[in-house]
Design a protein around this motif. Structure first.
Motif, PDB file in Angstrom:
ATOM      1  N   GLU A   1      27.321  30.881 -12.322  1.00 54.86           N
ATOM      2  CA  GLU A   1      26.169  31.706 -11.953  1.00 54.86           C
ATOM      3  C   GLU A   1      25.037  30.822 -11.424  1.00 54.86           C
ATOM      4  OE1 GLU A   1      24.826  34.171 -15.149  1.00 54.86           O
ATOM      5  OE2 GLU A   1      23.486  35.346 -13.862  1.00 54.86           O
ATOM      6  N   GLY A   2      24.743  30.965 -10.153  1.00 54.21           N
ATOM      7  CA  GLY A   2      23.687  30.180  -9.526  1.00 54.21           C
ATOM      8  C   GLY A   2      24.043  28.711  -9.348  1.00 54.21           C
ATOM      9  N   PHE A   3      25.317  28.344  -9.518  1.00 48.03           N
ATOM     10  CA  PHE A   3      25.740  26.958  -9.297  1.00 48.03           C
ATOM     11  C   PHE A   3      25.744  26.679  -7.793  1.00 48.03           C
ATOM     12  CE2 PHE A   3      28.612  25.999 -13.258  1.00 48.03           C
ATOM     13  CZ  PHE A   3      27.718  26.644 -14.084  1.00 48.03           C
ATOM     14  N   SER A   4      25.452  25.427  -7.429  1.00 46.57           N
ATOM     15  CA  SER A   4      25.609  25.038  -6.022  1.00 46.57           C
ATOM     16  C   SER A   4      27.098  24.893  -5.735  1.00 46.57           C
ATOM     17  CB  SER A   4      24.902  23.709  -5.770  1.00 46.57           C
ATOM     18  OG  SER A   4      25.635  22.664  -6.391  1.00 46.57           O
ATOM     19  N   GLY A   5      27.441  24.749  -4.444  1.00 45.64           N
ATOM     20  CA  GLY A   5      28.844  24.599  -4.064  1.00 45.64           C
ATOM     21  C   GLY A   5      29.510  23.447  -4.817  1.00 45.64           C
ATOM     22  N   GLY A   6      28.817  22.312  -4.858  1.00 51.19           N
ATOM     23  CA  GLY A   6      29.364  21.135  -5.522  1.00 51.19           C
ATOM     24  C   GLY A   6      29.519  21.339  -7.022  1.00 51.19           C
ATOM     25  N   GLU A   7      28.542  22.019  -7.629  1.00 51.19           N
ATOM     26  CA  GLU A   7      28.606  22.290  -9.074  1.00 51.19           C
ATOM     27  C   GLU A   7      29.776  23.205  -9.406  1.00 51.19           C
ATOM     28  OE1 GLU A   7      23.804  21.710  -9.685  1.00 51.19           O
ATOM     29  OE2 GLU A   7      24.629  23.722  -9.412  1.00 51.19           O
ATOM     30  N   LYS A   8      30.014  24.172  -8.520  1.00 53.18           N
ATOM     31  CA  LYS A   8      31.158  25.083  -8.742  1.00 53.18           C
ATOM     32  C   LYS A   8      32.467  24.303  -8.728  1.00 53.18           C
ATOM     33  CE  LYS A   8      29.168  29.356  -6.992  1.00 53.18           C
ATOM     34  NZ  LYS A   8      29.055  30.270  -5.873  1.00 53.18           N
ATOM     35  N   LYS A   9      32.608  23.384  -7.768  1.00 52.69           N
ATOM     36  CA  LYS A   9      33.851  22.612  -7.666  1.00 52.69           C
ATOM     37  C   LYS A   9      34.014  21.697  -8.882  1.00 52.69           C
ATOM     38  CE  LYS A   9      35.144  24.378  -3.724  1.00 52.69           C
ATOM     39  NZ  LYS A   9      35.342  23.743  -2.436  1.00 52.69           N
ATOM     40  N   ARG A  10      32.899  21.107  -9.334  1.00 56.93           N
ATOM     41  CA  ARG A  10      32.980  20.260 -10.532  1.00 56.93           C
ATOM     42  C   ARG A  10      33.365  21.088 -11.752  1.00 56.93           C
ATOM     43  NH1 ARG A  10      27.583  16.858 -10.447  1.00 56.93           N
ATOM     44  NH2 ARG A  10      27.175  17.693  -8.374  1.00 56.93           N
ATOM     45  N   ASN A  11      32.866  22.321 -11.767  1.00 56.80           N
ATOM     46  CA  ASN A  11      33.224  23.224 -12.868  1.00 56.80           C
ATOM     47  C   ASN A  11      34.721  23.529 -12.849  1.00 56.80           C
ATOM     48  OD1 ASN A  11      32.312  24.620 -15.151  1.00 56.80           O
ATOM     49  ND2 ASN A  11      32.122  26.551 -14.023  1.00 56.80           N
ATOM     50  N   GLU A  12      35.303  23.631 -11.656  1.00 55.77           N
ATOM     51  CA  GLU A  12      36.753  23.834 -11.539  1.00 55.77           C
ATOM     52  C   GLU A  12      37.497  22.650 -12.160  1.00 55.77           C
ATOM     53  OE1 GLU A  12      36.619  27.284 -10.564  1.00 55.77           O
ATOM     54  OE2 GLU A  12      38.517  26.701  -9.639  1.00 55.77           O
ATOM     55  N   ILE A  13      37.008  21.446 -11.832  1.00 48.65           N
ATOM     56  CA  ILE A  13      37.666  20.254 -12.363  1.00 48.65           C
ATOM     57  C   ILE A  13      37.501  20.185 -13.890  1.00 48.65           C
ATOM     58  CG2 ILE A  13      37.741  17.708 -12.268  1.00 48.65           C
ATOM     59  CD1 ILE A  13      38.806  19.216  -9.767  1.00 48.65           C
ATOM     60  N   LEU A  14      36.322  20.595 -14.371  1.00 46.84           N
ATOM     61  CA  LEU A  14      36.115  20.654 -15.824  1.00 46.84           C
ATOM     62  C   LEU A  14      37.153  21.568 -16.477  1.00 46.84           C
ATOM     63  CD1 LEU A  14      34.518  20.291 -18.469  1.00 46.84           C
ATOM     64  CD2 LEU A  14      32.968  22.093 -17.694  1.00 46.84           C
ATOM     65  N   GLN A  15      37.387  22.724 -15.858  1.00 47.32           N
ATOM     66  CA  GLN A  15      38.385  23.653 -16.402  1.00 47.32           C
ATOM     67  C   GLN A  15      39.770  23.002 -16.411  1.00 47.32           C
ATOM     68  OE1 GLN A  15      37.878  27.449 -14.237  1.00 47.32           O
ATOM     69  NE2 GLN A  15      35.710  26.971 -14.251  1.00 47.32           N
ATOM     70  N   MET A  16      40.063  22.281 -15.355  1.00 50.65           N
ATOM     71  CA  MET A  16      41.359  21.605 -15.273  1.00 50.65           C
ATOM     72  C   MET A  16      41.507  20.570 -16.390  1.00 50.65           C
ATOM     73  SD  MET A  16      42.884  19.322 -12.156  1.00 50.65           S
ATOM     74  CE  MET A  16      42.048  17.823 -12.647  1.00 50.65           C
ATOM     75  N   MET A  17      40.439  19.799 -16.626  1.00 54.56           N
ATOM     76  CA  MET A  17      40.506  18.764 -17.669  1.00 54.56           C
ATOM     77  C   MET A  17      40.742  19.375 -19.037  1.00 54.56           C
ATOM     78  SD  MET A  17      39.239  15.910 -16.017  1.00 54.56           S
ATOM     79  CE  MET A  17      37.773  15.006 -16.409  1.00 54.56           C
TER      80      MET A  17
END
Lengths: 478, 249
Positions: free
Chosen positions: B144-160
């Motif tokens: 919610e309200g994440f920038s494009g880069g923050e969203k992608k990092r969040n994806e990687i966090l989920q993967m980890m």
């Protein structure tokens, strides 16, 4: 919408059972004799009978409101029974030991144990079964603090001055069609009085249950918070599953005197009807409070039940610096219809109101927010903030917003924000791709949507409300 | 680990994949490149079980399971992860709540008990630090309200946190600045092992400077038209896709 979600149908209404108690039920029909009967059953004083009869005569001249965004067959007011009382209560029990064990079991099934030692710590409960109050817990403990909490039918005898002064003072007898009907035939409900400067030592709660078939419930609740006092009150409702519609037309009046605070929370789970729209409760309710100087009234409601909901808990901000709040979650599924919202009437200077409304529509349901914010000429510096959000699940339901703003004072500020969103396929797929099953995902998304309102609920209710949403949403998507 | 044989997929009546075959062994990193509209994203969606992707013929076997017999959440629980090209927002549902629900669902599938809240919070904080997401991002609504880069990092966090066996990254590098790209690459490299595999769907050679693939495939018209080692990516960078024209056509 993903097909797999279509499969989650057949939600179960857990409170849908019928209790087999012998009841004294008046035959269906409404006439002057019925009103005299109800009044005499409760051995009411002459003035109250007169009051009822005036309401009845007013009602006869009134028409059913047609402006709400709901549709139903005309109601035959002569097919309803206006009084039903479990037989064992003919002579009102003096203590819980005298209450019919069958009734006690009903409430245990509903998760409301009435034995004081077993009840939730710190919550006093008044229980209304059809037309009568069956038990009020912790009465004595409350009395020590000077708090009066009893069935309104008892209060008429015990505290006649308070009743005569305040009954109908917030919702006048002829306020509207259903309020007039209620004034004529109201049977029971709760009465609360908090004395000056007292902070009520526990949460007060009333639990309403309609049991008898073809019976209407017309309860009346009156809460008076004297100067600088404080009370939090919870209300819960359920009814058995029946094929025919049943009418519930209640009136709730709140009086917050100078500096007093009333927090009124409702979790409404009346039977909503089946998946095809058969049966369910018509919930046509008038709730209103008046705030004197510096007083505050806060309404929080979670509405998941009823076939039709028609309800606008309102605050008249009469005193300067008084505050009104309305936090609402209304969820409709299958064929349910809701037209709900609030009225904030700013009369005093620097009065403030906040409206947060969350409407969730699923299935083929229709969900409308209707709200009035009125700034009277004297309301210098008054402010309102309204946020009205709708969430759609599936593409066969509807969300509607009807805001009315009337500002007669140039210094008053009214803000209105509204959003409509959908539980999207993308959101669901993200959850599934992370291992979360779709049903849990929908409930998580909806709970997230309602978070601002849930945090206003007392703790036990917040948990219950979350669970209730989950159950009500089963089969939500189609 | 993953075996795709002659896969034909249709979306809204249109043929998108036309006989795609691919073998991915544990421990391998495969990059899939190709022009727009070649079917790259479709591959990720059809493998992860999104609705609306009709399998006309062919098969996909993942760890011995016929993927197309499992629903999307079961594939995820079995260890198949898709990092989205455009991560969606879920307002009001806190990232922490979402991550825990997700990790617990996968653990339940593995016969493990759910994490207690404190342990999980510690773990989540640790991992979010490793993708340079400050802890307050765990309290905010999902993306919610994440920038494009923050969203992608969040994806990687989920993967980890989910520790998948096979992770498909769908253009995770697009729209990322160089810092974020490094964070993503470090996340993937940290998880590279003999037991895990990755499919990187990308337009650009740039990502492959940071995550060095074992194999590079060119997807065109719904089919793999050329495969090679990491040097193929460099060649593509230099020459574009045009020189593959005969194959592409």
């Amino acid at each position: 919408m993903p097909d797999q979600i279509n499969a989650y149908l057949d939600s179960d209404y857990e409170a849908g059972f019928v209790t087999d108690v012998e009841a004294d039920t008046l035959p269906p029909g409404l006439n002057e004799d019925v009103i005299r009967f109800i009044s005499s059953k409760k051995s009411e004083p002459e003035w109250l009978l007169e009051w009822r009869l005036k309401a009845w005569r007013d009602w006869l001249k009134m028409d059913e409101p047609r402006w709400a965004h709901v549709q139903h067959e005309p109601i035959d007011f002569n097919s309803i029974s206006y009084y039903s009382s479990p037989k064992s209560l003919e002579d009102r029990p003096k203590s819980l030991d005298e209450v019919d064990p069958e009734l006690l079991r009903t409430y245990e099934k509903l998760g409301i144990p009435l034995h004081e030692q077993a009840t939730l710590a710190g919550v006093a409960v008044d229980v209304v079964f059809d037309s009568v109050s069956v038990a009020t817990t912790f009465k004595d403990k409350l009395l020590e603090a000077g708090v009066l909490f009893c069935p309104i039918s008892e209060a008429v005898h015990l505290y006649p001055e308070l009743i005569q002064k305040y009954l109908g003072s917030v919702v006048p007898r002829r306020d509207n069609f259903y309020a007039a009907l209620n004034s004529a035939v109201f049977s029971d409900g709760s009465f609360v009085y908090i004395p000056k400067g007292v902070r009520c030592p526990m949460e007060l709660s009333t639990y309403f249950r309609i049991n008898e078939a073809n019976t209407g419930q017309f309860e009346r609740t009156l809460i008076i918070a004297d100067e600088d006092s404080h009370v939090s009150y919870l209300e819960g409702c359920t009814a058995p599953m029946r094929d025919e519609n049943q009418l519930h037309a209640a009136v709730v009046e709140l009086v917050a005197l100078k500096g007093a605070q009333i927090k009124y929370s409702t979790v409404q789970n009346w039977y909503p009807g089946d998946k095809n729209g058969m049966g369910g409760i018509y919930n046509f309710v008038t709730k209103r409070g008046v705030c004197h100087e510096r007083a505050k009234i806060s309404w929080t409601q979670v509405e998941t039940g009823s076939a039709i909901t028609w309800k606008y808990p309102s605050v008249i901000l009469r005193g300067d610096h008084s505050v009104g709040e309305f936090y609402s979650v209304a969820l409709t599924n299958n064929f349910q219809q809701a037209d709900t919202g609030t009225k904030m009437i700013h009369m005093g200077k620097n009065t403030r109101s906040t409206i947060i409304s969350k409407g969730i529509s699923a299935g083929k349901s229709q969900n409308a927010y209707r709200g009035l914010v009125r700034m009277n000429p004297r309301a210098e510096g008054a402010r309102n903030y309204t946020q009205c959000d709708s969430l759609l699940i599936g593409d066969r339901c509807g969300a509607h917003t009807f805001p009315y703003i009337e500002s007669k004072n140039a210094s008053a500020v009214v803000e209105h924000e509204a959003t409509t969103s959908k539980v999207s396929e993308d959101q669901l797929f993200l959850c599934q791709q992370r291992g979360i099953d779709p049903e849990k995902a929908v409930s998580m998304i909806v709970n997230g949507f309602c978070k601002e309102v849930f945090k206003e609920l007392p703790m036990e209710f917040a948990v219950e409300a979350g669970k209730l949403l989950e159950v009500s949403l089963e089969g939500a998507v189609g | 680990m993953l075996s795709i044989v002659d896969l034909h997929v249709r979306v809204e009546g249109k043929d998108i994949l036309n006989g795609l075959s691919l073998e991915v062994q544990a421990g391998e990193v495969h990059a899939i490149m190709g022009p727009n509209g070649s079917g790259k994203s479709t591959l990720g969606y059809v493998l992860s079980g999104r609705e609306g992707y009709e399998v006309v013929s062919g098969s996909a076997t993942f760890e011995g399971h016929n993927l197309f017999e499992l629903d999307a959440e079961t594939r995820a629980r079995a260890g198949l992860f898709l990092a989205f090209q455009y991560p969606v927002e879920i307002p009001g549902v806190s990232n922490m709540e979402f991550l825990k629900a997700s990790v617990d669902a996968v653990r339940e599938h593995q016969g493990l008990p759910p994490y207690d809240a404190v342990t999980f919070m510690k773990l989540a904080r640790q991992q979010s630090a490793s993708v340079s997401l400050p802890p307050e991002f765990l309290k905010r609504g999902v993306n919610e309200g994440f920038s494009g880069g923050e969203k992608k990092r969040n994806e990687i966090l989920q993967m980890m946190l989910l520790e998948p066996k096979l992770a498909i990254l769908d253009e995770t590098d697009s729209g990322l600045d160089i810092d974020a790209l490094q964070v993503v690459a470090e996340g993937v490299n940290a998880r590279r092992s003999d037991e895990n595999a990755f499919i990187l769907v990308t337009h650009y050679q740039r990502l492959l400077d940071y995550i060095v693939p074992d194999f590079v495939h060119v997807l065109a018209n719904g089919r793999i038209v050329k495969s090679g080692g990491k040097e193929l990516a460099l060649e593509l960078e230099e020459k574009g896709y045009a020189w593959l024209e005969p194959e592409v056509a």
